[in-house]
Design an enzyme around this catalytic site. Structure first.
Site, PDB file in Angstrom:
ATOM      1  N   GLY A  70       0.822  -1.198   0.000  1.00  0.00           N
ATOM      2  CA  GLY A  70       0.000   0.000   0.000  1.00  0.00           C
ATOM      3  C   GLY A  70       0.862   1.257   0.000  1.00  0.00           C
ATOM      4  N   ALA A 123      -5.181   0.514  -7.904  1.00  0.00           N
ATOM      5  CA  ALA A 123      -3.818   0.821  -7.464  1.00  0.00           C
ATOM      6  C   ALA A 123      -2.918  -0.404  -7.579  1.00  0.00           C
ATOM      7  CB  ALA A 123      -3.836   1.331  -6.027  1.00  0.00           C
ATOM      8  N   GLY A 124      -3.429  -1.560  -7.149  1.00  0.00           N
ATOM      9  CA  GLY A 124      -2.637  -2.785  -7.235  1.00  0.00           C
ATOM     10  C   GLY A 124      -2.357  -3.185  -8.673  1.00  0.00           C
ATOM     11  N   ASP A 125      -3.307  -2.920  -9.567  1.00  0.00           N
ATOM     12  CA  ASP A 125      -3.092  -3.221 -10.984  1.00  0.00           C
ATOM     13  C   ASP A 125      -2.022  -2.298 -11.561  1.00  0.00           C
ATOM     14  OD1 ASP A 125      -5.200  -5.039 -10.710  1.00  0.00           O
ATOM     15  OD2 ASP A 125      -6.675  -3.496 -11.210  1.00  0.00           O
TER      16      ASP A 125
END
Length: 324
Positions: A235, A268-270
């Site tokens: 994160g 965001a993770g992608d």
């Protein structure tokens, strides 16, 4: 005589859905106006890599309906090869509605995908794929959660890509609500991760899948099962790397980038995956790859939409130049 375009060097597969984002904050039952976009973790990564100049293909099914045509047109406009995108006349394109969250909170999302076209995907839909031309396959844990036939397709894709010598990245992208049991979810996704070269879980995902606590131990779990590198999303704190891509094992954390205002956390993770995968495919060092993952992930959360913040190559070059 016209010649067909070359086969994609990168392939992704899964479900793309028509996304409706609320125009204003508030509960979905109170929102009157929405903006139409597309959604899907797998397509987010495909679009991000295509924007950086890679030849990317997409394998999926959409309904033979307006939303299916919209998704196909949007992906093709992004430069994605849709030769393996099938129009299904008997099942509809999936839909998703998303709240406008405030203060950096994760937005509430509601899906309408129970009988979607993408849930009908099967091994037969991959028969036209030229795996020998493939350089890289990106997979997530979403397709195997959709249906038994999608699960078989997911394992088939990884096996075929691995046999053909392509590299494989795997992002678990946990969707617990789509699985019949926690045990089935963990076993299936850990089996997929064992076939991948680069495994990219979030920290909470890694803890849930492995039962282990620290990034070091979670990474070790997948390295012992065959992965060459594990990059864990932390994160805002950045990303953790443990692996042996350079011949010897390395382990380190790369801090994240400060974002003045988080607008939309979805995607965001992608974005992180786009950064890591693109850098590794370019031969960058693991540390540079994690830094790029942090950078693109930070860009993704600053705009509305799942993939709108993913940079094109010129913008990425500018951002990275400013870091040096």
């Amino acid at each position: 005589m016209t010649t067909s375009p070359p086969s994609p060097e990168i392939l992704a597969f899964g479900e793309a859905m028509a996304l409706f984002v609320a125009d204003a904050p508030g509960a979905l039952d109170e929102v009157e106006h929405f903006q139409r976009r597309i959604a899907g973790a797998d397509t987010n990564v495909a679009i991000g890599l295509a924007r950086l100049g890679f030849r990317v293909g997409w394998l999926s099914r959409v309904g033979a309906d307006s939303f299916g045509r919209y998704i196909r047109r949007t992906l093709e406009d992004e430069g994605i090869d849709c030769r393996h995108l099938i129009d299904d006349p008997d099942h509809a394109t999936g839909l998703v509605f998303k709240e406008r969250a405030e203060g950096g909170h994760d937005p509430h999302v509601e899906y309408f995908r129970q009988h979607s076209a993408a849930r009908q995907l099967s091994v037969a839909d991959a028969k036209g794929v030229d795996f020998s031309a493939l350089r890289h396959l990106h997979a997530t844990g979403i397709p195997p959660a959709l249906s038994a036939s999608c699960r078989k397709l997911s394992l088939h894709m990884l096996t075929q890509a691995r046999n053909a010598g392509a590299s494989i990245s795997f992002d678990p992208n946990l969707r617990p609500g789509l699985w019949s049991s926690e045990t089935e979810m963990c076993q299936t996704l850990n089996d997929m991760a064992a076939q991948a070269d680069w495994v990219l879980p979030g920290l909470a995902e890694g803890r849930r899948l492995t039962g282990l606590e620290t990034p070091h131990d979670i990474a070790g779990y997948y390295l012992e099962r065959g992965a060459r590198a594990v990059i864990i999303k932390l994160g805002p704190q950045g990303g953790y790397y443990r692996g042996h891509l350079g011949g010897k094992e390395e382990r380190f954390t790369v801090p994240g980038f400060t974002v003045s205002e988080v607008v939309d956390t979805v995607g965001a993770g992608d974005g992180f995956a786009v950064g890591v995968v693109s850098a590794l495919l370019e031969g960058r060092s693991p540390r540079e790859a994690v830094r790029r993952g942090n950078l693109i992930g930070a860009q993704a959360v600053q705009v509305i939409g799942d993939m709108e913040g993913l940079p094109h190559r010129s913008r990425l070059d500018e951002l990275e130049a400013n870091l040096n």
